[in-house]
Design a protein around this motif. Structure first.
Motif, PDB file in Angstrom:
ATOM      1  N   SER A  64     -55.894  61.213  90.180  1.00 27.45           N
ATOM      2  CA  SER A  64     -56.719  62.247  90.795  1.00 27.45           C
ATOM      3  C   SER A  64     -58.178  61.821  90.682  1.00 27.45           C
ATOM      4  N   ASN A  65     -58.891  61.856  91.810  1.00 33.55           N
ATOM      5  CA  ASN A  65     -60.289  61.416  91.836  1.00 33.55           C
ATOM      6  C   ASN A  65     -60.428  59.964  91.394  1.00 33.55           C
ATOM      7  N   GLY A  66     -59.423  59.144  91.731  1.00 31.90           N
ATOM      8  CA  GLY A  66     -59.509  57.722  91.448  1.00 31.90           C
ATOM      9  C   GLY A  66     -59.085  57.299  90.072  1.00 31.90           C
ATOM     10  N   GLU A  67     -58.702  58.229  89.197  1.00 31.05           N
ATOM     11  CA  GLU A  67     -58.299  57.885  87.840  1.00 31.05           C
ATOM     12  C   GLU A  67     -56.984  58.553  87.492  1.00 31.05           C
ATOM     13  N   VAL A  68     -56.251  57.925  86.584  1.00 31.65           N
ATOM     14  CA  VAL A  68     -54.984  58.478  86.124  1.00 31.65           C
ATOM     15  C   VAL A  68     -55.258  59.670  85.216  1.00 31.65           C
ATOM     16  N   GLN A  69     -54.607  60.799  85.505  1.00 33.36           N
ATOM     17  CA  GLN A  69     -54.735  61.990  84.671  1.00 33.36           C
ATOM     18  C   GLN A  69     -53.687  61.903  83.560  1.00 33.36           C
ATOM     19  N   ASN A 125     -53.025  63.698  81.079  1.00 36.51           N
ATOM     20  CA  ASN A 125     -52.320  64.922  80.685  1.00 36.51           C
ATOM     21  C   ASN A 125     -51.155  65.246  81.616  1.00 36.51           C
ATOM     22  N   THR A 126     -51.133  64.647  82.809  1.00 39.12           N
ATOM     23  CA  THR A 126     -50.026  64.888  83.740  1.00 39.12           C
ATOM     24  C   THR A 126     -49.104  63.680  83.884  1.00 39.12           C
ATOM     25  N   LEU A 127     -49.452  62.571  83.246  1.00 37.53           N
ATOM     26  CA  LEU A 127     -48.676  61.344  83.397  1.00 37.53           C
ATOM     27  C   LEU A 127     -47.230  61.531  82.938  1.00 37.53           C
ATOM     28  N   ILE A 128     -47.053  62.064  81.736  1.00 36.20           N
ATOM     29  CA  ILE A 128     -45.705  62.222  81.185  1.00 36.20           C
ATOM     30  C   ILE A 128     -44.903  63.228  82.001  1.00 36.20           C
ATOM     31  N   LEU A 129     -45.551  64.343  82.410  1.00 35.37           N
ATOM     32  CA  LEU A 129     -44.837  65.337  83.210  1.00 35.37           C
ATOM     33  C   LEU A 129     -44.404  64.740  84.555  1.00 35.37           C
TER      34      LEU A 129
END
Length: 338
Positions: free
Chosen positions: A139-144, A146-150
């Motif tokens: 999101s916005n060019g970067e890996v989030q 906090n949502t990666l595992i989900l």
């Protein structure tokens, strides 16, 4: 004191690896004296018959060592790359992606026409799944983070559902279902040189690639912006590491099957022993992963446990450890406090 403790663990895993390897080679129904004599005759060219050591035990040992090293290193690299202690091939759905592609190969009988269709399919499925999880988490060019595992769990659940639907549709084909069930269990039984040829090239290339970029992996753990400021070509390094991880997981899936959670738990143990530096972590993961996987296989053989496979044991023990990791914050401190 810390260095002395590290050397003790290094010696422990080294001795365990040597001992387990020797026992795997010499243990079996055929007496060792006869096995060695026939092997010597085979090497001298005076015999051309099947030999338990050369045709079964040695290739099986090579597959075991490659699989343990591949899963451990892949898990360690992913945890550092995504800055998440829960990142692993199984949690992010990479194993499911590779497994689904291999199932399609079995169903279409491509493995009978093309000998290397299985490792190619496993590598392709693992890479595509990794890229899918990566892009869905951005999101916005970067890996989030906090949502990666989900995202990984969601993709894994979707792929597993597709896989289950395919197997249910083919439930009347008993021979095919039995083959896929044994492969999905993550078994090392009846491994031969064909499995070594499917796995070893992928493993060697993947391990070499991860080691070459061990410094960049350490820097990427600080964040993308900090890595760019330190001169790391983030995108190029990340894509190459994705390829290396896919090679490692693809090789393991092609030769053994799906082994859940092995690449999640072992890197945590090794980081706790020696710290987060990948210069030491990657070689230690190769040593400890090989030794641990060999000891699990030897345990099943010595006690003649035929109802379970290495994949079953790893999934059960790893699942319990995964629940513990979800309940603690210690792992993050271990990972990133160098």
């Amino acid at each position: 004191s810390a260095r002395r403790s590290f050397m003790k663990w290094k010696l422990f895993f080294g001795v365990s690896l040597c001992l387990c390897s020797i026992l795997i080679l010499i243990s079996g129904e055929t007496p060792w004296a006869q096995v060695w004599k026939n092997a010597w005759d085979r090497l001298n060219g005076t015999s051309h018959g099947w030999n338990p050591l050369l045709d079964e035990r040695l290739p099986r040992l090579l597959v075991i060592l490659c699989t343990g090293a591949s899963l451990a290193v892949a898990g360690a690299v992913m945890q550092s790359l995504f800055q998440n202690p829960l990142a692993s091939p199984n949690v992010l759905g990479i194993s499911c992606g590779g497994g689904l592609m291999v199932i399609l190969v079995f169903i279409l009988d491509w493995h009978l026409k093309f000998p290397f269709a299985i490792p190619i399919a496993a590598f392709t499925g693992a890479l595509l799944t990794l890229l899918l999880v990566y892009f869905l988490s951005r999101s916005n060019g970067e890996v989030q983070l906090n949502t990666l595992i989900l995202t990984g769990i969601a993709v894994s659940s979707l792929l597993f559902a597709i896989q289950s639907a395919i197997l249910y549709a083919l439930r009347d084909q008993w021979a095919l279902i039995q083959t896929l069930t044994e492969w999905e269990a993550g078994s090392t039984l009846d491994r031969n040189w064909k499995h070594v040829h499917m796995q070893m090239p992928l493993t060697l290339i993947g391990l070499a690639g991860c080691w070459i970029y061990h410094r960049e992996i350490d820097i990427l753990a600080l964040g993308e912006e900090e890595a760019r400021n330190l001169g790391v070509e983030v995108n190029k390094v990340r894509w190459r590491l994705f390829l290396c991880v896919a090679l490692l997981i693809g090789g393991a899936i092609a030769s053994v099957g799906i082994v859940a959670f092995f690449g999640l738990i072992l890197p945590h143990v090794i980081r706790y022993i020696q710290g987060p530096s990948n210069r030491v972590l990657i070689p230690f993961c190769i040593l400890a992963g090989s030794a641990t996987f060999a000891s699990m296989d030897l345990f099943l053989r010595i006690f003649e446990i035929h109802a379970l496979s290495i994949g079953n044991i790893s999934a059960i023990l790893g699942g319990m450890c995964f629940l513990l990791l979800l309940r603690t914050k210690i792992t993050r401190k271990v990972l990133y406090n160098a």
